[in-house]
Design a protein around this motif. Sequence first.
Motif, PDB file in Angstrom:
ATOM      1  N   ALA A  72      42.076   4.453  54.662  1.00 23.65           N
ATOM      2  CA  ALA A  72      42.171   2.991  54.688  1.00 23.65           C
ATOM      3  C   ALA A  72      41.303   2.395  55.795  1.00 23.65           C
ATOM      4  O   ALA A  72      40.520   1.457  55.551  1.00 23.65           O
ATOM      5  N   ALA A  73      41.392   2.949  57.000  1.00 24.32           N
ATOM      6  CA  ALA A  73      40.681   2.374  58.143  1.00 24.32           C
ATOM      7  C   ALA A  73      39.177   2.520  58.007  1.00 24.32           C
ATOM      8  O   ALA A  73      38.421   1.551  58.179  1.00 24.32           O
ATOM      9  N   ASN A  74      38.712   3.724  57.668  1.00 18.12           N
ATOM     10  CA  ASN A  74      37.267   3.936  57.557  1.00 18.12           C
ATOM     11  C   ASN A  74      36.687   3.285  56.312  1.00 18.12           C
ATOM     12  O   ASN A  74      35.529   2.835  56.324  1.00 18.12           O
ATOM     13  N   GLY A  75      37.470   3.248  55.221  1.00 16.79           N
ATOM     14  CA  GLY A  75      36.986   2.560  54.030  1.00 16.79           C
ATOM     15  C   GLY A  75      36.767   1.082  54.280  1.00 16.79           C
ATOM     16  O   GLY A  75      35.707   0.524  53.951  1.00 16.79           O
ATOM     17  N   SER A  89      41.027  18.227  65.212  1.00 19.26           N
ATOM     18  CA  SER A  89      39.610  17.919  65.000  1.00 19.26           C
ATOM     19  C   SER A  89      39.413  16.858  63.933  1.00 19.26           C
ATOM     20  O   SER A  89      38.350  16.233  63.873  1.00 19.26           O
ATOM     21  N   THR A  90      40.418  16.641  63.072  1.00 24.41           N
ATOM     22  CA  THR A  90      40.319  15.593  62.056  1.00 24.41           C
ATOM     23  C   THR A  90      40.820  14.246  62.554  1.00 24.41           C
ATOM     24  O   THR A  90      40.617  13.230  61.886  1.00 24.41           O
ATOM     25  N   LEU A  91      41.491  14.214  63.705  1.00 16.54           N
ATOM     26  CA  LEU A  91      42.033  12.960  64.215  1.00 16.54           C
ATOM     27  C   LEU A  91      40.945  11.980  64.623  1.00 16.54           C
ATOM     28  O   LEU A  91      41.210  10.788  64.762  1.00 16.54           O
ATOM     29  N   ASN A  92      39.728  12.467  64.838  1.00 12.99           N
ATOM     30  CA  ASN A  92      38.656  11.550  65.204  1.00 12.99           C
ATOM     31  C   ASN A  92      38.410  10.510  64.115  1.00 12.99           C
ATOM     32  O   ASN A  92      37.976   9.392  64.399  1.00 12.99           O
ATOM     33  N   SER A  93      38.699  10.876  62.856  1.00 11.29           N
ATOM     34  CA  SER A  93      38.517   9.915  61.769  1.00 11.29           C
ATOM     35  C   SER A  93      39.519   8.769  61.860  1.00 11.29           C
ATOM     36  O   SER A  93      39.293   7.711  61.266  1.00 11.29           O
ATOM     37  N   CYS A  94      40.616   8.957  62.599  1.00 10.75           N
ATOM     38  CA  CYS A  94      41.574   7.882  62.822  1.00 10.75           C
ATOM     39  C   CYS A  94      41.255   7.079  64.079  1.00 10.75           C
ATOM     40  O   CYS A  94      41.640   5.912  64.186  1.00 10.75           O
ATOM     41  N   ILE A  95      40.573   7.691  65.040  1.00  4.77           N
ATOM     42  CA  ILE A  95      40.248   7.014  66.297  1.00  4.77           C
ATOM     43  C   ILE A  95      38.930   6.260  66.194  1.00  4.77           C
ATOM     44  O   ILE A  95      38.747   5.208  66.827  1.00  4.77           O
ATOM     45  N   ASP A  96      37.997   6.748  65.385  1.00  4.92           N
ATOM     46  CA  ASP A  96      36.678   6.131  65.283  1.00  4.92           C
ATOM     47  C   ASP A  96      36.723   4.648  64.919  1.00  4.92           C
ATOM     48  O   ASP A  96      35.924   3.866  65.455  1.00  4.92           O
ATOM     49  N   PRO A  97      37.596   4.185  63.992  1.00  8.07           N
ATOM     50  CA  PRO A  97      37.620   2.741  63.702  1.00  8.07           C
ATOM     51  C   PRO A  97      37.881   1.873  64.925  1.00  8.07           C
ATOM     52  O   PRO A  97      37.373   0.749  65.007  1.00  8.07           O
ATOM     53  N   PHE A  98      38.667   2.360  65.895  1.00 15.47           N
ATOM     54  CA  PHE A  98      38.886   1.605  67.123  1.00 15.47           C
ATOM     55  C   PHE A  98      37.622   1.591  67.987  1.00 15.47           C
ATOM     56  O   PHE A  98      37.365   0.618  68.715  1.00 15.47           O
TER      57      PHE A  98
END
Length: 376
Positions: free
Chosen positions: A87-90, A323-332
């Motif tokens: 949701a966030a990256n999309g 290592s996959t959590l960066n996809s949740c932090i990157d939107p910030f």
Amino acid sequence: MVWTQPSCTFLVSILFLLCAAFCSSQEESSGDDGRGRSLVYVNSPTNGRSKDIEGVLDKTAKYYLTTAITTTVIPSLYIMVFAFGLAANGLALINLITNIQRMPSTIFLMNLATADLLLILALPFKIHYHFQGNNWVFGEALCRTVTAFFYGNMYCSVLLLTFISIDRYCALVHPFYSKRFRDNRFAAATCLVIWALVGLSVIPFLLQRQVYPSEELNITTCHDVLPEDMQHGYFFYYFVCLVVFEFLIPCLITIFCYVSVIKTLMAKSDKYIKAIRAIILVLVVYVVCFAPSNIILLIHFSQFHLVGNNHLYFCYAICLVFSTLNSCIDPFIYYYTSDEFRHSVRSIISFRKEKRSEDSRKTIIPVDCTSTSKTV
């Protein structure tokens, strides 16, 4: 070139899949069914007895392949990463493409969001694999591709975050000098070079077999069971190169750039809170997501294990999740790095609030009118 960055990355992904499928068909045609090899669980100690454990997993290895931590907890964490990250990256990618002016920083952020989405699209296969008791049913080619996506996303994110820091460094510390080369074409060409470099660096995952069956557990593992010589030889030296050139050196460059940016902002103005927040988020990505993964990988594939048994596998599995959590932090990071992205997000939020207030007023007005007419 600027407009075709996301499509180029998906094209590269398709080429990876075709390459993996070709290599898989070559192995299958050779008649190698995995027997006669020394199948060693990723962290089991060999002590020079590879022939004694040929094709057999020890008790600890069987426990880790069947425990609830790997079959329930880890895939549940992947589900949360998938839901939020998609949701966030999309939304971030759509916003970056449609609502924000093309700038070098925007192009880097678009590619970072695309890299995160590619990893997220591969997570359902990983989730299914763990929920099925670490049983891979999608074939050799897709196992190689998903494994390549996992590591490719990590190092692609590292390099893109590094060049985002370089871009901010050039724009704020050397604004006049950087005008000579800091433009959209340079940023797009840099992103293409990063994708090509990462694509080349994960080719070994596509060339080496990743799927091995376990007749005792009646499962087929993906990247969890590997031959002893491949672990301690091939993959160890391979990961040393990856960690040094695609993590350690970029990490040092990123730290230098952001420290210089903070010094420049503190000397020129007092508006450096947003920059500090962005730097903290980037450091969190490096420390929480990337550093543990790279450290454990070196230990994991080294014959000189700091842990003398399979217990290191838990660290390895958990680090893959982190290592996959960066996809949740990157939107910030997008929010604090790009002023235009921040204003766009705020305008969307304020527009939705205004729309809700207007809708609420519309529902109240008819009631007042009817009540007034009745009194009259």
